[in-house]
Design an enzyme around this catalytic site. Structure first.
Site, PDB file in Angstrom:
ATOM      1  N   LYS A  26       2.112   2.168  -5.464  1.00 37.68           N
ATOM      2  CA  LYS A  26       1.521   3.231  -4.642  1.00 37.68           C
ATOM      3  C   LYS A  26       2.646   3.989  -3.943  1.00 37.68           C
ATOM      4  CE  LYS A  26      -1.994   3.678  -0.975  1.00 37.68           C
ATOM      5  NZ  LYS A  26      -2.948   2.903  -0.144  1.00 37.68           N
ATOM      6  N   SER A  35      -7.689   4.447  -0.374  1.00 39.29           N
ATOM      7  CA  SER A  35      -6.655   5.402  -0.687  1.00 39.29           C
ATOM      8  C   SER A  35      -5.820   5.039  -1.909  1.00 39.29           C
ATOM      9  CB  SER A  35      -5.737   5.587   0.528  1.00 39.29           C
ATOM     10  OG  SER A  35      -5.083   4.368   0.818  1.00 39.29           O
ATOM     11  N   SER A  95      -8.476   0.014   1.420  1.00 39.69           N
ATOM     12  CA  SER A  95      -7.856   0.876   0.412  1.00 39.69           C
ATOM     13  C   SER A  95      -7.405   0.208  -0.882  1.00 39.69           C
ATOM     14  CB  SER A  95      -6.669   1.621   1.016  1.00 39.69           C
ATOM     15  OG  SER A  95      -7.136   2.762   1.669  1.00 39.69           O
TER      16      SER A  95
HETATM   17  N1  GLN Z   1     -10.886   4.551   3.939  1.00 43.92           N
HETATM   18  C1  GLN Z   1     -10.179   4.026   5.066  1.00 43.92           C
HETATM   19  C2  GLN Z   1      -9.530   5.136   5.845  1.00 43.92           C
HETATM   20  O1  GLN Z   1      -9.737   6.247   5.485  1.00 43.92           O
HETATM   21  C3  GLN Z   1      -9.187   2.999   4.634  1.00 43.92           C
HETATM   22  C4  GLN Z   1      -7.834   3.513   4.329  1.00 43.92           C
HETATM   23  C5  GLN Z   1      -6.842   2.446   3.973  1.00 43.92           C
HETATM   24  O2  GLN Z   1      -7.186   1.252   3.842  1.00 43.92           O
HETATM   25  N2  GLN Z   1      -5.595   2.841   3.855  1.00 43.92           N
HETATM   26  O3  GLN Z   1      -8.858   4.948   6.790  1.00 43.92           O
END
Ligand code: GLN
Length: 511
Positions: free
Chosen positions: A79, A154, A178
């Site tokens: 990532k 994400s 994420s």
């Molecule tokens: N969807 C969550 C957010 O928008 C989780 C994001 C993440 O785990 N990086 O913050």
């Protein structure tokens, strides 16, 4: 069967027995990326040349009979929030479009020591803030099962690249879901290790008390293999757990006897899509047929998880992202333009601000750099966090959220006195369409209902496929385990995967 259809564990065996070479394998994946990624857009960068060079080196060393690392010759995608020395690490943000870290993240060092092949950097929501990859400053990734839908986020690029067979393994991060949510949306296995299990050194911070790096893979067995390499103590991360790492890949195939699974009363029912619920209930029946007991439990404070997560996550983000000011890091506004505009405004004596109201140039440079460098979602979090931390609001929001966080952790501690693991949904719905929720942040945030609490409590949790919707979209099952019980979690997941074949399905129509 095409090479790219094999699991990481199978590929490793073929590499070790010299049925294939690392160069051949890397070429296969590069060709696959070439054919497929124009439509999926999982990668921000493909490191074809360095991957081939490394592969050739590994082949030569194998030929010479040298002892090789744990993942020797296996391609792994990263990532793009994980620092790679000299290579671009952008966080899918205009702010870091040209950022080249001077060092490797701890997990990158470990992957290199294990002789893995770093094949490229994958797409994400900007600074990992989002659930769909649509907040990426470049372009959204598509779900390989239906290109009109989101892959989740994400770590959407990482999940999509594994699902579309463009890499056997990838490394993601999970701050509120994420890794697990995109794993569920893309029909693969993804795990958030316990907070502290994997070093965050060299991970570009979003919310430091919640961020955790973990594996995205096709099977629990493959996730075990990757976690074994990623995990371990690192003095450079002060929250890193100074504990030995079990040999996950050695034990993952051993079924658990006398397993008791907790099902959270509040999680099945209101707010949950019927197809997801049916698939989760069916998965519980599979576990029962394997000898597990299912017990109803309650996590009474989980209903506050989203509010708590968005206060704490945004507060930490506002602090972590303060460093992007145009002076120290990354993007800086175009100064000649700025100077020319100021001169014009001064001359006109009008144009919005009066001359005397103009900010000092340095402050204006900060302001503009941040306004131009960050996207809307990142700004929303920074503003939310700054507000919640500000004088007069701190106690009402941040301090309160910390207290609720403790209650959420207590709920889990109590639950794990009664059950070995907790089973339930990953997401309230199947993957939705690109564009469907991006304009509606609250609707998007609600999607974190079942995942964010694991980060708040610091426990470990895993997502894996447990069925498909009537539209042929993957549906996920979540297992949550007590801190540092990754081994139990992986064994329970592998046990389910011996009895089902959801994890073997692959998206059609990409070839
Ligand atoms: N969807 C969550 C957010 O928008 C989780 C994001 C993440 O785990 N990086 O913050």
């Amino acid at each position: 069967m095409a090479l790219v259809e094999a699991t990481a564990t199978e590929l490793l065996q073929r590499l070790q027995t010299r049925q294939i070479s690392a160069v051949e394998l890397t070429q296969e994946y590069l060709q696959r990326i070439e054919r497929v990624d124009g439509r999926v857009r999982a990668f921000l960068q493909v490191e074809a040349q360095s991957a081939l060079e490394r592969s050739a080196r590994i082949d030569r060393r194998r030929q010479a009979g040298e002892s090789l690392g744990r993942l020797a010759g296996l391609p792994v995608a990263l990532k793009d929030v994980i620092c790679t020395e000299g290579g671009r690490t952008t966080c899918a943000s205009k702010m870091l479009a040209e950022f080249r870290p001077p060092y490797d993240a701890a997990v990158v060092e470990r992957l290199k020591q294990a002789d893995a092949i770093l094949i490229g950097k994958t797409n994400l929501d900007e600074f990992a803030m989002g659930s769909t990859t649509e907040t990426s400053a470049w372009a959204p990734t598509s779900n390989p099962w239906d290109l009109s839908r989101v892959p989740g986020g994400s770590s959407g690029g990482g999940a999509a690249c594994v699902a579309a067979r463009m890499a056997p393994l990838s490394v993601g991060t999970d701050t509120g879901g994420s890794i697990r949510q995109p794993a569920a949306f893309c029909g693969i296995t993804g795990m958030k290790p316990t907070y502290g299990r994997v070093s965050r050194y060299g991970l570009i911070a979003f919310a430091s008390s919640l961020d955790q790096i973990g594996p995205l893979a096709r099977t629990a067995e493959d996730a075990a293999l990757l976690l074994e390499v990623l995990a371990g103590h690192d003095p450079r991360d002060s929250t890193s757990a100074d504990l030995p790492v079990p040999a996950y890949s050695q034990t993952v195939a051993q079924p658990l006897e006398g397993l008791t699974l907790g099902v959270v009363r509040e999680h099945l029912g209101e707010g949950l899509d019927g197809e997801v619920e049916a698939a989760v209930r069916e998965a519980l029946r599979v576990y029962q047929s394997l000898g597990a007991r299912v017990k109803e439990i309650s996590l009474p404070h989980n209903r506050y998880a989203i509010a708590t997560y968005y206060v704490i996550g945004s507060c930490e983000a506002s602090s972590n992202l303060a460093r992007y000011d145009g002076a120290h890091y990354g993007y800086r506004t175009d100064e000649p333009t700025m100077r020319a505009e100021r001169a014009a405004q001064r001359q006109a004596g009008t144009g919005g601000k009066q001359t005397s109201d103009l900010d000092p140039p340095l402050v204006e440079m900060y302001r503009r750099s941040r306004a131009e460098g960050f996207g809307a979602e990142v700004k929303r979090r920074v503003m939310l966090g700054t507000y919640a931390l500000s004088h007069g609001y701190y106690d009402a929001y941040y301090l309160k959220a910390l207290k609720v966080r403790r209650l959420i952790r207590n709920d889990f501690d109590q639950a794990f006195q009664q059950v070995d693991l907790i089973a339930g949904p990953v997401t309230p719905t199947p993957p939705y369409r690109l564009g469907e929720k991006v304009e509606d942040p609250l609707a998007m945030y609600l999607g974190d209902l079942y995942t964010a609490s694991a980060n708040l409590a610091g426990i470990t949790a895993l997502a894996m496929p447990c069925g498909f919707s009537r539209h042929g979209l993957p549906l996920g099952l979540q297992l949550q385990g007590p801190p540092l019980e990754e081994e139990r979690l992986l064994r329970a997941a592998a046990m389910y995967q011996t009895a089902t074949d959801w994890h073997q399905r692959q998206p059609a129509g990409l070839d």
